[in-house]
Design a protein around this motif. Structure first.
Motif, PDB file in Angstrom:
ATOM      1  N   MET A   1       0.820  -1.187   0.000  1.00  0.00           N
ATOM      2  CA  MET A   1       0.000   0.000   0.000  1.00  0.00           C
ATOM      3  C   MET A   1       0.872   1.263   0.000  1.00  0.00           C
ATOM      4  O   MET A   1       0.485   2.251  -0.596  1.00  0.00           O
ATOM      5  N   ALA A   2       2.015   1.226   0.637  1.00  0.00           N
ATOM      6  CA  ALA A   2       2.879   2.406   0.660  1.00  0.00           C
ATOM      7  C   ALA A   2       3.370   2.751  -0.742  1.00  0.00           C
ATOM      8  O   ALA A   2       3.520   3.927  -1.076  1.00  0.00           O
ATOM      9  N   ALA A   3       3.592   1.738  -1.579  1.00  0.00           N
ATOM     10  CA  ALA A   3       4.055   1.974  -2.945  1.00  0.00           C
ATOM     11  C   ALA A   3       2.934   2.456  -3.857  1.00  0.00           C
ATOM     12  O   ALA A   3       3.183   3.022  -4.911  1.00  0.00           O
ATOM     13  N   ASN A   4       1.681   2.232  -3.463  1.00  0.00           N
ATOM     14  CA  ASN A   4       0.515   2.619  -4.254  1.00  0.00           C
ATOM     15  C   ASN A   4      -0.511   3.331  -3.372  1.00  0.00           C
ATOM     16  O   ASN A   4      -1.569   2.791  -3.078  1.00  0.00           O
ATOM     17  N   PRO A   5      -0.237   4.564  -2.951  1.00  0.00           N
ATOM     18  CA  PRO A   5      -1.138   5.248  -2.018  1.00  0.00           C
ATOM     19  C   PRO A   5      -2.516   5.547  -2.606  1.00  0.00           C
ATOM     20  O   PRO A   5      -3.442   5.835  -1.857  1.00  0.00           O
ATOM     21  N   HIS A   6      -2.674   5.452  -3.927  1.00  0.00           N
ATOM     22  CA  HIS A   6      -3.968   5.706  -4.561  1.00  0.00           C
ATOM     23  C   HIS A   6      -4.935   4.530  -4.411  1.00  0.00           C
ATOM     24  O   HIS A   6      -6.125   4.679  -4.628  1.00  0.00           O
ATOM     25  N   LEU A   7      -4.426   3.351  -4.015  1.00  0.00           N
ATOM     26  CA  LEU A   7      -5.297   2.198  -3.833  1.00  0.00           C
ATOM     27  C   LEU A   7      -6.152   2.370  -2.585  1.00  0.00           C
ATOM     28  O   LEU A   7      -5.670   2.780  -1.540  1.00  0.00           O
ATOM     29  N   LYS A   8      -7.438   2.016  -2.693  1.00  0.00           N
ATOM     30  CA  LYS A   8      -8.349   2.119  -1.551  1.00  0.00           C
ATOM     31  C   LYS A   8      -8.645   0.763  -0.921  1.00  0.00           C
ATOM     32  O   LYS A   8      -9.158   0.691   0.175  1.00  0.00           O
ATOM     33  N   PHE A   9      -8.332  -0.318  -1.654  1.00  0.00           N
ATOM     34  CA  PHE A   9      -8.641  -1.658  -1.156  1.00  0.00           C
ATOM     35  C   PHE A   9      -7.668  -2.653  -1.766  1.00  0.00           C
ATOM     36  O   PHE A   9      -7.325  -2.561  -2.936  1.00  0.00           O
TER      37      PHE A   9
END
Length: 61
Positions: free
Chosen positions: A1-9
């Motif tokens: 998640m840190a590498a893709n902060p735009h992900l919500k789930f």
């Protein structure tokens, strides 16, 4: 998640997204299967989100 902060789930399971589009909302149901080696294996909804008409952003569904 840190590498893709735009992900919500995120779920580390196999499955698919079922999308329903209507005049008032877009709904995304994240579905997971119990096993990928069994034909017709049961699927369940892990998480759902909606985008409502006139309201920016995701809402938990």
């Amino acid at each position: 998640m840190a590498a893709n902060p735009h992900l919500k789930f995120y779920s580390d399971r196999r499955g698919y997204v079922r999308t329903t589009i209507s005049r008032s909302q877009v709904r995304a149901d994240f579905r997971a299967v119990n096993t990928v080696t069994e034909h017709g294996a049961a699927a369940s909804t892990v998480r759902s989100f909606v985008i409502l008409d006139g309201q920016p952003g995701l809402q938990a569904g």
